[in-house]
Motif scaffolding. Structure first.
Motif, short mmCIF file in Angstrom:
data_model
loop_
_atom_site.label_atom_id
_atom_site.label_comp_id
_atom_site.label_asym_id
_atom_site.label_seq_id
_atom_site.Cartn_x
_atom_site.Cartn_y
_atom_site.Cartn_z
N ASP A 200 17.13 105.05 63.99
CA ASP A 200 18.56 105.15 63.71
C ASP A 200 19.04 106.53 64.14
O ASP A 200 18.97 107.50 63.38
CB ASP A 200 18.83 104.93 62.22
N GLU A 201 19.57 106.60 65.36
CA GLU A 201 19.95 107.90 65.92
C GLU A 201 21.32 108.38 65.44
O GLU A 201 21.77 109.45 65.85
CB GLU A 201 19.93 107.81 67.45
N TYR A 202 21.98 107.62 64.56
CA TYR A 202 23.20 108.11 63.96
C TYR A 202 22.92 109.23 62.96
O TYR A 202 23.81 110.02 62.63
CB TYR A 202 23.95 106.99 63.24
N HIS A 203 21.68 109.28 62.45
CA HIS A 203 21.33 110.28 61.44
C HIS A 203 20.25 111.20 62.01
O HIS A 203 19.09 110.81 62.14
CB HIS A 203 20.85 109.59 60.16
N GLU A 204 20.67 112.41 62.34
CA GLU A 204 19.79 113.39 62.98
C GLU A 204 19.29 114.41 61.95
O GLU A 204 19.90 114.61 60.90
CB GLU A 204 20.53 114.12 64.11
N PHE B 160 20.02 106.62 50.31
CA PHE B 160 20.62 105.82 49.25
C PHE B 160 21.84 106.51 48.63
O PHE B 160 22.67 105.85 47.98
CB PHE B 160 19.60 105.50 48.16
N ASP B 161 21.97 107.82 48.81
CA ASP B 161 23.09 108.55 48.25
C ASP B 161 24.30 108.58 49.19
O ASP B 161 25.38 109.06 48.80
CB ASP B 161 22.67 110.00 47.95
N LEU B 162 24.13 108.10 50.40
CA LEU B 162 25.23 108.11 51.35
C LEU B 162 26.25 107.03 51.01
O LEU B 162 25.95 106.06 50.32
CB LEU B 162 24.71 107.91 52.78
N ALA B 163 27.48 107.19 51.53
CA ALA B 163 28.56 106.26 51.24
C ALA B 163 28.33 104.92 51.95
O ALA B 163 27.88 104.88 53.10
CB ALA B 163 29.89 106.86 51.70
N TYR B 164 28.64 103.85 51.27
CA TYR B 164 28.51 102.52 51.86
C TYR B 164 29.73 102.24 52.73
O TYR B 164 30.87 102.53 52.35
CB TYR B 164 28.39 101.45 50.77
N ARG C 52 31.70 111.20 59.73
CA ARG C 52 31.70 110.12 58.74
C ARG C 52 30.50 109.21 58.94
O ARG C 52 29.91 108.72 57.96
CB ARG C 52 33.00 109.32 58.83
N THR C 53 30.13 108.97 60.19
CA THR C 53 28.96 108.14 60.45
C THR C 53 27.71 108.75 59.84
O THR C 53 26.90 108.07 59.21
CB THR C 53 28.78 107.95 61.97
N ARG C 54 27.54 110.05 60.03
CA ARG C 54 26.34 110.73 59.51
C ARG C 54 26.29 110.71 58.00
O ARG C 54 25.21 110.72 57.40
CB ARG C 54 26.30 112.17 60.01
N SER C 55 27.44 110.66 57.35
CA SER C 55 27.46 110.70 55.88
C SER C 55 27.54 109.30 55.28
O SER C 55 27.79 109.17 54.09
CB SER C 55 28.65 111.54 55.41
#
Length: 947
Positions: free
Chosen positions: A651-655, A724-728, A749-752
């Motif tokens: 998942d390369e949206y989260h670096e 699991f703490d990130l926004a849905y 916003r994508t990363r969070s």
């Protein structure tokens, strides 16, 4: 059948009627039909009535060539069946249909040639409409490709019509398109907006090179390119990286008809079709057009890159004047006037020259690669064609200009043979190419073509997948396998497969984890020699992986996220966005799971093939050095667990995340494999690399301490720490969309958010299935599937695989269709850059490992577990499978599963799941066949059947 329906079929009007071709005389001469509807009772063949016997023999010949035939008869199937079984072999019988009892019942035939009712009660008031809905439209057969023949002809007239169709196909030779649309990709007309995409889809290749399917004469938007596998030169990108060498254009043809150019942009085209013949590995083209002077001409071409001799390239041209006799000029060009998509000119210079057989173009790249191309054009029938060819040599080109005197309505056929060698082949290229041209000149064009087609037939026997009931998926799968077969060089470990194969310039031909995780499994089970060669590429580039690890401060070997010829990191450090923004690329610095992916592929290959040699030598060295990397990459923290921080997972949206689950689990597997090798078959190699018992114990300890991210309360894996703490975000609310979701949401916003680019934890489930309980598999898939945006072509196929294994039929079907449309439907919007090779490989995995449910366990690689999950509409899935030196043929049916052990030196285990969790096992002997019949949702014990 009612009298109305009988009249429609039996007493048709000549010509075209409601789109169908009906006939009371011989049909038009230049059309190959794909579906034949015959009102006929062939039972006379059983009594050896001469004309019926001839007719049914011709029916079989058409079936063998891919046509579909429907026989409409007043007889019952039971009365007709003996004649069918006595006259038509089992394999072609699969394309035969019988509308029995006057059309009240429609039957097809399964893989064993047995009748299967398609519909219990056809609407016999309109048999043709029913057949179009059941037999034509699902296969992509247009009404004009359906020939309806009434019983008024009798067996003799029917035989004459069928014989004419076969004669026409023979007359067309290599230009004849496949009668079976599931073996072809057809692009009609000329669409400027889609041309680059079409060029990618229609690529011809043979692993040594690949040529995009651009128009031979070019156009204002054409992007022709011939890629040399494994050869790289610097790009001219903002962040320069190596890119595949663009060879001189060998397929260029220019046509001049009575002094006027014949080209799609300057000629009024009545029809224009390009067809990729997947079965034969041919790119076909037919154009019928009229120039400004009123001269109407039909031109057909065929191009191929020989799979029998990878240095040989062939072209055939047929020119037929429609309303004139006169002069046509054909220029067969070798052109070095080429640049890459980045704007780079790879060639330092050319030295065109005259050869003994034809013109030769010799060139050298800036990096010192030498190349020689030679061309020779001849008339297919020199005695009947008035032709004069002259050679022209330019600064960067060599050409044969052939002037033909053509006659009204008579086809003139030219054959062109092109040879290509480079200094990578170990000898002086110009000497080799001249020798090849002399040898080819002494061999008929038909023989060269036949050797190529035979090579493709061999590969298809080991690879082809049949999906009865889903012809669209079947065709997409054949398209996928065509490109996978065409893009691999099975004997040259210097060549791996780039993300876009040999069909486009996206990613500059670089090699990713795509090869090992998404493509290698196909080769392992259909072409093990090719799989081994791809893995040896990673051994040849191991020093590059060592250099990368050392540069980043680690031990052992860290493979390049993007690899070229040396194995050094080639990921650009930054790219320019569409709005001109400079965007840093962190994958080369942080996406480290690539080393574990390579290790996984080596272990899986050895387990599936029984090839211990690779584990004793090259594979052992890779496993040792990648294990050393992981030990240095992480650390044991206060909780006593081994943690790997600051990585990028799939998942390369989260670096720059910590403890990505995929990375950690795969690193643990890497360490386990290294322990097994260092204490087992690879201990000599490990010792030579300085591995000590203490180091092995350290690997074992770290594997045991690896942080795995399991939540004991929910049974879920946390994709990475803090996920699991990130926004849905409701991903479905942003569908349908035409741009990636990270563009819609914005980068921050994508990363969070809990938005996943592609299969990450789901990818882990697919690879390490037996590491998870059934409950954990289902829970994790159901959690991550709605959060995944599929911003990568690697993702939907893996979701289809896992969903099928879990029995989620609608979900599996949706993702299977999405994967099938990545290139053929261009649903990623970037097929212009080349086909998506990993997506193609994942489509095969989704069917073989998901729908057909084929797998082994780590504990018993000598036993094949078969757990099919046929999707709605599928009547049968059949595929070949190689495992541990045995060749198998698997047939998954709604009520049974059959396995034929075609070849092998020893029995192999077969397992199906029975009632109450029981497993039914048998030892299957070579040369024998076995069936497990289904009862409710479980299988009964294996029975032996006739092969």
């Amino acid at each position: 059948m009612t009298s109305t329906a009988a009249a429609e079929i039996r007493e048709p009007t000549p010509g075209r009627s409601s789109g169908f071709v009906t006939t009371s005389a011989l049909p038009e001469l230049d059309h190959l039909f794909r579906l034949f509807v015959l009102t006929w009772d062939p039972r006379g063949a059983s009594a050896q009535a001469p004309e019926s016997t001839r007719a049914i023999g011709l029916v079989e010949a058409l079936l063998e060539r891919g046509a579909r035939v429907a026989i409409v008869t007043e007889a019952s199937l039971g009365a007709l069946l003996p004649a069918v079984e006595a006259s038509i072999a089992e394999e072609p019988r699969k394309r035969l249909y019988v509308a029995a009892d006057g059309g009240a019942h429609m039957f097809g035939f399964d893989h064993r040639g047995r009748p299967v009712e398609i519909a219990p009660t056809a609407d016999h008031e309109d048999v043709l409409s029913f057949m179009m809905g059941e037999l034509a439209r699902p296969f992509g057969i247009e009404p004009e490709d359906v020939l309806v023949v009434g019983e008024a002809f009798g067996p003799a007239g029917l035989a004459d019509i069928l014989e004419q169709q076969l004669a026409l196909e023979a007359q067309m030779g290599p230009f004849a398109p496949s009668r079976d649309p599931t073996w072809g990709v057809v692009e009609s007309g000329f669409d400027v907006a889609r041309e680059h995409e079409i060029e990618s889809l229609l690529t011809i290749a043979n692993g040594y090179l690949g040529m995009r399917g651009s128009l031979a004469e070019g156009s204002s938007v054409s992007r022709p390119a011939t890629f040399l596998a494994g050869a790289f030169e610097p790009s001219s990108d903002v962040s320069p990286v190596p890119e595949l060498v663009i060879a001189p254009d060998w397929g260029r043809l220019r046509f001049t008809v009575e002094g006027e150019p014949f080209a799609v942009e300057t000629t009024a085209m009545e029809r224009h079709h390009r067809t990729l013949d997947l079965r034969r590995g041919l790119l076909l083209r037919e154009g019928l057009g009229t120039g400004p002077g009123g001269h109407a001409t039909r031109i057909r071409t065929a191009h191929l890159a020989s799979l029998a001799n990878r240095h040989l390239l062939l072209e055939a041209v047929e020119i037929t004047p429609q309303n004139f006799s006169g002069m046509v000029v054909v220029d067969a060009v070798l052109s070095g006037d080429v640049k890459s998509g980045s704007g780079s000119s790879h060639w330092a210079g050319f030295a065109p020259r005259q050869g003994l057989v034809g013109p030769i173009l010799v060139g050298e790249t800036h990096g010192g690669l030498e190349l020689a191309l030679a061309s020779h054009t001849t008339a297919a029938d020199p005695g009947s064609l008035e032709m004069r060819c002259e050679r022209e040599i330019g600064p960067v080109s060599a050409m044969e200009r052939c002037t033909l005197h053509v006659r009204l309505g008579e086809p003139s056929v030219l054959h062109r043979v092109v040879g290509l060698f480079t200094s990578r082949d170990g000898t002086v290229p110009v000497q080799r190419v001249e020798l090849l041209e002399r040898e080819a000149a002494a061999t008929s064009f038909g023989a060269l073509l036949g050797e190529h087609v035979a090579a493709w037939q061999t590969r298809w026997r080991q690879s082809d997948v049949e999906i009865d009931g889903m012809p669209w998926i079947e065709r997409a799968l054949r398209f996928a396998l065509y490109h996978l077969i065409a893009t691999v060089q099975p004997h040259d470990p210097r060549c791996s497969i780039g993300a876009r194969a040999l069909s486009g310039e996206a990613y500059r031909g670089h090699v990713f984890w795509d090869t090992e995780i998404f493509m290698v499994p196909f080769y392992v089970h259909t072409w093990p020699e090719a799989a081994r060669t791809l893995l040896l590429y990673r051994h040849l580039t191991l020093d590059g992986a060592r250099r990368k690890a050392k540069k980043l401060g680690y031990e052992g070997a860290l493979y390049a996220w993007e690899s070229a010829d040396t194995g050094d990191e080639t990921t650009p450090e930054f790219v320019r966005s569409p709005i001109g923004e400079i965007v840093p690329i962190l994958s080369g610095l942080e996406e480290h799971h690539i080393s574990a992916d390579v290790a996984y592929a080596i272990w899986a290959y050895a387990q599936s093939t029984g090839d211990e040699r690779i584990l004793r030598e090259e594979g052992a060295e890779i496993l040792v050095e990648t294990a050393r990397f992981w030990v240095s990459r992480g650390a044991v923290k206060a909780d006593g667990k081994f943690h790997i921080d600051r990585v990028i997972g799939p998942d390369e949206y989260h670096e720059s995340v910590d403890d990505n689950a995929f990375t950690n689990w795969m690193a643990r597997q890497n360490l386990r494999y290294a322990v097994a090798i260092a204490r087992g078959v690879g201990r000599a190699k490990a010792a030579a690399l300085g591995v000590t018992p203490e180091e092995i114990s350290r690997w074992e300890e770290i594997a045991a301490r690896m942080y795995l991210g399991e939540d004991p309360r929910t049974g879920l894996l946390e994709q990475h720490k803090g996920f699991f703490d990130l926004a849905y975000v409701d991903v479905a609310a942003y569908s349908p969309r035409t741009v990636p979701i990270d563009v819609l949401l914005g980068r921050e916003r994508t990363r969070s958010s809990q938005v996943v680019k592609q299969a990450d934890v789901v990818q882990l489930l697919a690879l390490l299935w037996d590491e998870f309980s059934p409950d954990a598999r289902r829970k994790n898939f159901l959690y991550y599937e709605p959060r995944t945006a599929h911003g990568s072509s690697l993702s939907p196929g893996i979701h289809a695989l896992v969903a099928a294994r879990l029995g989620l039929l609608a979900t599996a079907t949706r993702y299977l269709e999405q994967t099938a449309s990545i290139d053929l439907g261009n649903n990623m919007g970037n097929a212009a850059g080349g086909v998506h090779a990993a997506g193609l490989g994942s489509l095969w995995q989704a069917v073989a490992f998901g729908v057909a449910g084929l797998r082994t366990t780590p504990e018993d690689p000598e036993t094949l577990i078969v757990e099919p999950t046929l999707l709605p509409g599928m009547r049968r899935v059949s595929l070949p499978m190689q495992l541990r030196g045995r060749s198998l043929r698997v047939h998954a049916l709604p009520g049974a599963v059959e396995v034929h052990v075609v070849e092998g030196a020893a029995p192999i285990g077969l397992v199906v799941c029975g009632e109450a969790g029981a497993r039914h096992t048998t030892r299957a002997d070579p040369g024998r066949a076995y069936v497990a019949r289904r009862k409710d949702d479980r299988y009964l014990a294996w029975e032996e059947i006739e092969p």
